[in-house]
Design a protein around this motif. Structure first.
Motif, PDB file in Angstrom:
ATOM      1  N   VAL A   1       0.858  -1.183   0.000  1.00 48.40           N
ATOM      2  CA  VAL A   1       0.000   0.000   0.000  1.00 48.40           C
ATOM      3  C   VAL A   1       0.896   1.234   0.000  1.00 48.40           C
ATOM      4  N   GLU A   2       0.434   2.292  -0.610  1.00 43.94           N
ATOM      5  CA  GLU A   2       1.236   3.519  -0.639  1.00 43.94           C
ATOM      6  C   GLU A   2       1.452   4.025   0.781  1.00 43.94           C
TER       7      GLU A   2
ATOM      8  N   LYS B   1       8.298   4.389  -0.657  1.00 46.53           N
ATOM      9  CA  LYS B   1       7.047   4.727  -1.333  1.00 46.53           C
ATOM     10  C   LYS B   1       5.891   3.800  -0.967  1.00 46.53           C
ATOM     11  N   TYR B   2       6.200   2.608  -0.465  1.00 48.02           N
ATOM     12  CA  TYR B   2       5.151   1.632  -0.170  1.00 48.02           C
ATOM     13  C   TYR B   2       5.340   1.068   1.237  1.00 48.02           C
ATOM     14  N   ASP B   3       4.214   0.839   1.899  1.00 50.65           N
ATOM     15  CA  ASP B   3       4.207   0.070   3.148  1.00 50.65           C
ATOM     16  C   ASP B   3       3.929  -1.390   2.793  1.00 50.65           C
TER      17      ASP B   3
ATOM     18  N   ILE C   1       2.473  -3.764 -10.181  1.00 48.86           N
ATOM     19  CA  ILE C   1       2.612  -2.311 -10.315  1.00 48.86           C
ATOM     20  C   ILE C   1       3.033  -1.963 -11.737  1.00 48.86           C
TER      21      ILE C   1
ATOM     22  N   PHE D   1      11.995   1.763  -4.480  1.00 51.64           N
ATOM     23  CA  PHE D   1      10.652   2.028  -3.955  1.00 51.64           C
ATOM     24  C   PHE D   1      10.593   1.906  -2.428  1.00 51.64           C
TER      25      PHE D   1
ATOM     26  N   THR E   1       5.063   5.062   3.655  1.00 54.07           N
ATOM     27  CA  THR E   1       6.373   5.640   3.956  1.00 54.07           C
ATOM     28  C   THR E   1       7.475   4.596   4.093  1.00 54.07           C
TER      29      THR E   1
END
Length: 210
Positions: free
Chosen positions: A101-102, A140-142, A170, A137, A104
Motif C-alpha cells: 500500500v502507498e 514509497k510503499y508500506d 505495479i 521504492f 512511507t
C-alpha cells in the motif's frame, strides 16, 4: 553484553587452567547466543589445547513491542483479500501473503513490526527489504504481511518472493531486473521425507555381515 573468554591448557597439565581472560562491554543486555570453538594447536611435536568462547548479544534484544493492528486496519480497509497489490510467496513450509500500500516504507508482519517479528536478525531483514530497495521504492510503499508455517528464515524468503510478485502488478517492466536478481524464482528445496526402513531420508541402518 559481550563476553570473550580464552582458556589455554598445556599438554602436561591438561586439567589445570593456565590463563583466563575475560572482556566485558558494559551497558548492554544479557547474553543470548554462545559460540564455542575448540582448536588443537600442534607445533614441533608439543600440542596445546586452546578453547575460545564468545557470548554475543541475542538478536532483537531490547526491541520495543508495538501492536500494529490499528495501522493494518487503517491501511487495508476490507482486509488483505480485498487489496489489488497482493502477492503470495512460499519457501520450504512457510507461506506469506503480501500486500503493498502507498506509504512511507513501513514493514508489518502479523501485526508486528518487521524488526520485532524477525528478532532484529540483519540477514532476514535484508531478505525482506531487498526487492523494494533494488527498484528504489523503499520509501514509497508500506508492506503488510500475513505469514504462517515454517520458521522465520523461510518466512523471510517467502516474503521476498511475495513482494517481488506484488511489484510485477505495479509495472510489468519490473520483471527483467527482478528476474535478473533471482527474486521471482520460487526456491523448490525442502526437507526430504523420511523413508520406511531408514533412519532419515537416506541414512540406512548399519550393515552387519554376520
Amino acid at each position: 553484553m559481550v563476553v570473550a573468554m580464552a582458556l589455554q591448557a598445556s599438554p602436561t597439565q591438561a586439567s589445570s587452567v593456565n590463563a583466563v581472560r575475560l572482556g566485558f562491554v558494559a551497558g548492554s543486555s544479557p547474553p543470548g547466543k554462545c559460540r564455542l570453538g575448540l582448536a588443537r594447536n600442534r607445533q614441533r611435536g608439543a600440542g596445546s589445547l586452546v578453547v575460545r568462547a564468545a557470548i554475543l548479544e541475542a538478536p532483537g534484544v531490547g526491541v520495543e513491542r508495538v501492536d500494529m493492528s490499528d495501522f493494518v486496519k487503517e491501511a487495508m480497509p476490507g482486509g488483505i483479500a480485498a487489496q489489488d497489490l497482493l502477492g503470495t510467496g512460499r519457501r520450504k513450509r512457510a507461506i506469506a501473503r503480501v500486500c503493498l500500500v502507498e506509504g512511507t516504507g513501513q514493514y508489518v508482519i502479523n501485526n508486528r513490526t518487521a524488526q520485532e517479528y524477525l528478532q532484529g536478525n540483519p540477514l532476514w531483514l535484508f531478505h525482506v527489504k531487498l526487492p523494494l530497495r533494488s527498484l528504489g521504492f523503499e520509501g514509497k510503499y508500506d508492506t503488510i504481511v500475513k505469514a504462517h508455517g515454517g520458521g522465520l528464515s523461510g518466512q523471510a524468503q517467502a516474503i521476498r518472493l511475495g513482494i517481488s510478485r506484488c511489484l510485477l502488478k505495479i509495472n510489468e517492466s519490473h520483471r527483467q531486473p527482478l528476474r535478473k536478481l533471482g527474486f521471482l524464482t520460487r526456491d523448490p528445496r525442502k526437507v526430504e521425507r523420511k523413508k520406511a526402513g531408514k533412519h532419515k531420508a537416506r541414512k540406512s541402518p548399519q550393515y552387519s555381515k554376520r
